[in-house]
Design a protein around this motif. Structure first.
Motif, PDB file in Angstrom:
ATOM      1  N   GLN A   1       5.915  10.042  -2.803  1.00 18.58           N
ATOM      2  CA  GLN A   1       4.860  10.603  -3.653  1.00 18.58           C
ATOM      3  C   GLN A   1       5.226  10.482  -5.125  1.00 18.58           C
TER       4      GLN A   1
ATOM      5  N   TYR B   1      -6.387  -0.028  -6.398  1.00 17.14           N
ATOM      6  CA  TYR B   1      -5.956   1.228  -7.017  1.00 17.14           C
ATOM      7  C   TYR B   1      -4.467   1.423  -6.746  1.00 17.14           C
TER       8      TYR B   1
ATOM      9  N   ARG C   1      -0.870   3.437  -6.129  1.00 16.79           N
ATOM     10  CA  ARG C   1      -0.469   4.455  -5.154  1.00 16.79           C
ATOM     11  C   ARG C   1      -0.627   5.876  -5.700  1.00 16.79           C
TER      12      ARG C   1
ATOM     13  N   THR D   1      -2.755   7.231  -7.374  1.00 15.40           N
ATOM     14  CA  THR D   1      -4.121   7.768  -7.333  1.00 15.40           C
ATOM     15  C   THR D   1      -4.397   8.489  -6.019  1.00 15.40           C
ATOM     16  N   ASP D   2      -3.510   8.369  -5.025  1.00 17.51           N
ATOM     17  CA  ASP D   2      -3.652   9.161  -3.802  1.00 17.51           C
ATOM     18  C   ASP D   2      -3.361  10.643  -4.063  1.00 17.51           C
TER      19      ASP D   2
ATOM     20  N   ASP E   1      -6.835  11.728  -8.974  1.00 20.18           N
ATOM     21  CA  ASP E   1      -8.013  10.967  -8.564  1.00 20.18           C
ATOM     22  C   ASP E   1      -8.042   9.596  -9.244  1.00 20.18           C
ATOM     23  N   ARG E   2      -9.121   8.862  -9.047  1.00 17.22           N
ATOM     24  CA  ARG E   2      -9.192   7.484  -9.531  1.00 17.22           C
ATOM     25  C   ARG E   2      -9.968   7.343 -10.838  1.00 17.22           C
TER      26      ARG E   2
ATOM     27  N   ALA F   1      -2.840   2.007  -3.296  1.00 14.37           N
ATOM     28  CA  ALA F   1      -3.248   3.268  -2.671  1.00 14.37           C
ATOM     29  C   ALA F   1      -3.277   3.105  -1.150  1.00 14.37           C
ATOM     30  N   ALA F   2      -3.158   4.231  -0.465  1.00 16.94           N
ATOM     31  CA  ALA F   2      -3.126   4.230   1.000  1.00 16.94           C
ATOM     32  C   ALA F   2      -4.466   3.782   1.576  1.00 16.94           C
ATOM     33  N   SER F   3      -4.405   3.222   2.787  1.00 22.33           N
ATOM     34  CA  SER F   3      -5.622   2.872   3.528  1.00 22.33           C
ATOM     35  C   SER F   3      -5.345   3.158   5.003  1.00 22.33           C
TER      36      SER F   3
ATOM     37  N   GLY G   1       0.153   2.717   1.714  1.00 19.89           N
ATOM     38  CA  GLY G   1      -0.153   1.657   0.767  1.00 19.89           C
ATOM     39  C   GLY G   1       0.654   0.400   1.047  1.00 19.89           C
TER      40      GLY G   1
END
Length: 801
Positions: free
Chosen positions: A156, A343, A345, A347-348, A351-352, A412-414, A420
């Motif tokens: 993180q 985006y 990481r 931003t997880d 926010d974006r 960013a994660a998906s 990510g």
């Protein structure tokens, strides 16, 4: 802010007097390669968030803010300054020994350098922390510690775009001292994106593909600054008038600090960052104050905008104060080819919107003490080890700089990638990601410290192996040897790609960016893939069998593909005479010690993987059993051939057909990997030891008396086979660290450390720190700075452990 005495700096930092230059720093070998000179310091910023660098002379000069792109330029308005008064005299300095040479900020006084007998302080670095200790100028004792929240296993905060500057001020005199610390920053919102949306790709003189990068440097129209605060914190937010849709380079920066009853806060939100600097310096140099001028209007075309914040306080005799400053940036989008946006990481966790620089800075001001103790908790067990020399601990941590400043991407994660996707450039000159042959060595750090990121990279390779791309290309190598190039397709389906693509296309999706060689013909990449998959499983707890299952089909495809190069049916794929492996200027012919050994180890790894999948009943059991049987047959056939064709009684020959007597330093990389992964030896251990001792003697001791490290390949007496050769006579930093790990593995720890120390000294004493190159030469030149393979030093730590 706590009252404590000066911070304890670990004894094993890289250290240099502030502002001291280099008499004869290494210079670049090829004019087309990047050579920014030796003024590099430890980078600040999280993985994939963009980073900045501040050198040992105090200037902020490295701007890796745009993912995968490199800008090296001193920005004088980005600076700390200190005012001091003891009641009878006052002084004020901007804390860089290098002021602008274009007449900008001419009102400012720059930090002095004194004769070397009496320096003005020291810079120390132990990634991810660094320190400036100021001496002999101010009466107060001043230290600035810099760090970002990077520590092992943290997925993180390690991604946050933030730098903490922790000032410790102590009054050792018997009279009160008034101090003011000022942080000035230029508003750079909008600068870090490529103005050329479809940059032209060309092949340069060394055969590598390059493209144009033109940042919107200095384009500040519409930028504005405003004060932000809450009951505990105070800051200045650097913004830009918003466009309809957020694009790469859009967002916010923020400088911030904590409020404290002993401290007065002053500010100036709008001054000309490229003028004389008088708007801030006049009042600051007089009494440490600023005019508290507020103007949030956007600047016009051609104007430059600075923000300033100063903290003034008085220390009584013996008193100490700790003051944090924070720099944060929120530029949430990385763009590859035009319209291909990812985006970042971090931003997880925010926010974006791009409006979170203040929120990130605010979080840092709340958490910085916890973050620092997390870093110490991670590093301390290694720093406390008495069996490791200080120079080794220093290099071990400082080589991790590349995870921040190697053009690092972390998306960013998906759903497909729950933490990510991650990638680090091969280097700044070869600007493509995660070159598989290079990361065979260089990925040990990621594997040991951030194993989930390591597996995400290998999953990306597994997804890419089945893909094909028929785009025709010319091969750059032939241009360098002045021969006509064959036309090659970009990516053959089933072949393991060399890399995960470049920042001007679509990283992770469009692979094999390099066109220096036809990587579809390489004889090490498939083996490298299989070995790294099994390694990543085994050394991360040996319990993630799903990871093996995810990669299995790609393993089958790539080994089948590689076997098609076994033209004589002896079980081992042959090298073709073109440079078709990681030493891509070095022609190998027939069965080679390097590629053949990796093939044998990869077959053993594939057998072990199929066993595990069968045991756990994962996948097509019938198919697994068939593949296992095939690999056992290939291995049985290959093992004796490797000995027959290559063992000469003392070491393994370079290859079976060239007739060369060169001793290749990395001839037994396959055996090193087999031992590392607890697989059966691919060569008898007495022969491995004999070969290793020959390498140590010929390539290290007899090559310039061991001063530079191990050359890639010389004759048994230490002489070159061809004095004009490139790769054989270079010392490759990462190959040396890999070889040292093998020496440790085989009981030659003293030799391993001697060899490693030679390389570390060349890097850290000659201006190559925080830009470790792939290669150095005995002539004091280097090639390919900021190189991924050098993180192989963590492989030495792994086997010593």
């Amino acid at each position: 802010m706590t009252n404590q005495l000066s911070p304890k700096i670990p004894s094993c930092t890289w250290s240099r007097p502030i502002g001291l230059g280099w008499d004869k720093p290494y210079t670049v070998r090829y004019a087309s390669n990047i050579d920014d000179g030796p003024w590099h310091g430890m980078p600040l910023g999280g993985f994939g968030a963009g980073c900045i660098g501040r050198s040992s002379r105090g200037d902020f000069n490295l701007w890796h803010i745009d993912g995968g792109e490199h800008t090296f330029k001193n920005v004088p308005a980005c600076q700390f300054s200190v005012f001091e008064s003891n009641g009878t005299s006052t002084q004020a300095y901007a804390l860089s020994t290098q002021g602008p040479n274009d007449g900008a900020l001419k009102a400012w006084q720059w930090y002095p350098t004194l004769p070397s007998t009496e320096g003005t302080g020291n810079y120390h670095a132990l990634y991810p922390r660094s320190w400036f200790v100021y001496e002999n100028i101010f009466q107060a004792q001043l230290t600035c510690e810099q760090f970002s929240p990077v520590w092992a296993g943290n997925y993180q905060e390690t991604s946050y775009p933030v730098a903490i500057f922790l000032w410790n001020a102590h009054n050792p005199t018997n009279a009160p001292i008034t101090l003011s610390i000022m942080l000035t920053w230029q508003n750079m919102v909008g600068w870090f994106t490529n103005a050329l949306k479809s940059p032209e790709v060309r092949v340069r003189d060394d055969g590598s593909p390059v493209y144009e990068y033109q940042p919107r440097w200095g384009e500040s129209q519409g930028n504005y600054n405003q004060i932000v605060e809450n009951p505990q914190q105070f800051g200045c937010l650097l913004s830009r008038v918003g466009s309809d849709a957020l694009q790469e380079g859009d967002g916010t920066w923020c400088i911030a600090t904590l409020k404290h009853p002993q401290v007065e806060i002053f500010y100036h939100t709008r001054w000309n960052a490229e003028g004389t600097g008088d708007e801030v310096w006049q009042s600051f140099a007089k009494d440490g104050s600023l005019s508290n001028y507020i103007d949030a209007n956007p600047v016009g075309e051609g104007e430059q905008l600075g923000a300033a914040m100063a903290l003034r306080f008085t220390l009584q005799p013996g008193e100490t104060l700790e003051i944090p400053f924070v720099l944060a940036w929120d530029l949430p989008i990385t763009e590859f080819a035009a319209g291909v946006n990812y985006y970042r990481r971090y931003t997880d966790f925010f926010d974006r919107s791009g409006n979170n620089a203040w929120a990130i800075a605010s979080t840092a001001l709340q958490e910085y003490q916890t973050w620092r103790s997390q870093i110490q908790t991670w590093q301390q067990p290694i720093l406390d080890r008495e069996d490791l020399p200080n120079w080794f601990k220093m290099a071990l941590f400082n080589e991790l700089y590349d995870l921040t400043s190697g053009g690092t991407l972390w998306s960013a994660a998906s759903e497909l990638d729950p933490i990510g996707q991650f990638a680090v450039l091969e280097c700044l000159d070869y600007r493509w990601y995660e070159s598989l042959d290079v990361r065979l060595y260089g990925s040990f750090a990621l594997l040991m410290l951030f194993p989930e990121l390591e597996k995400s990279v290998m999953r990306a390779f597994a997804r890419a192996i089945p893909q094909g791309d028929d785009t025709p290309r010319i091969i750059g190598y032939y241009m360098t040897i002045k021969a006509e190039s064959p036309i090659a397709v970009r990516k053959v389906a089933g072949a393991t790609p060399h890399d995960l693509g470049a920042p001007n296309e679509h990283v992770w999706e469009k692979t094999n960016y390099t066109s220096y060689q036809d990587c579809n013909l390489w004889k090490d990449l498939g083996s490298d893939f299989v070995l790294q998959v099994y390694r990543d499983f085994l050394l991360t707890g040996a319990d993630d069998v799903e990871f093996l299952a995810d990669c299995w089909n790609a393993i089958v495809q790539t080994l089948d593909y590689l076997k098609t190069f076994d033209l004589d049916g002896d079980g081992i794929p042959e090298n073709s005479g073109a440079p078709d492996q990681t030493f891509d200027d070095w022609r190998l012919q027939g069965v080679s010690a390097y590629c053949g050994g990796l093939w044998l180890a990869a077959l053993e790894a594939a057998i072990a993987i199929s066993d595990l999948l069968l045991t756990h009943k994962l996948g097509d059991l019938g198919g697994l059993a068939v593949q296992k049987s095939i690999y056992e047959t290939w291995l049985q056939q290959s093992l004796p051939i490797y000995q027959e064709k290559l063992w000469n009684g003392q070491y393994y020959q370079l290859d079976s057909q060239s007739g060369s007597d060169v001793v290749m330093a990395d001839q037994l990389c396959g055996q090193f990997y087999a031992r590392l992964l607890d697989l059966p030896d691919i060569v008898p251990s007495d022969r491995a030891l004999s070969a290793l001792k020959t390498v140590y003697d010929a390539c290290f001791l007899k090559f310039c008396n061991g001063e530079f490290g191990t050359a890639n390949g010389v004759r048994p007496d230490g002489s070159p086979e061809n004095p004009k050769a490139t790769h054989p006579l270079e010392v490759w930093t990462g190959i040396n660290f890999g070889l040292a790990a093998f020496l440790v593995q085989m009981g030659m720890k003293d030799e391993a450390l001697r060899l490693t120390q030679a390389v570390v000294q060349q890097i850290y004493e000659n201006g190559l720190q925080f830009r470790t190159p792939e290669a150095i030469t005995a002539a004091g030149t280097f090639r390919a700075s900021t190189y991924l393979r050098a993180m192989a030093i963590w492989g030495i730590y792994l086997v010593i452990n």
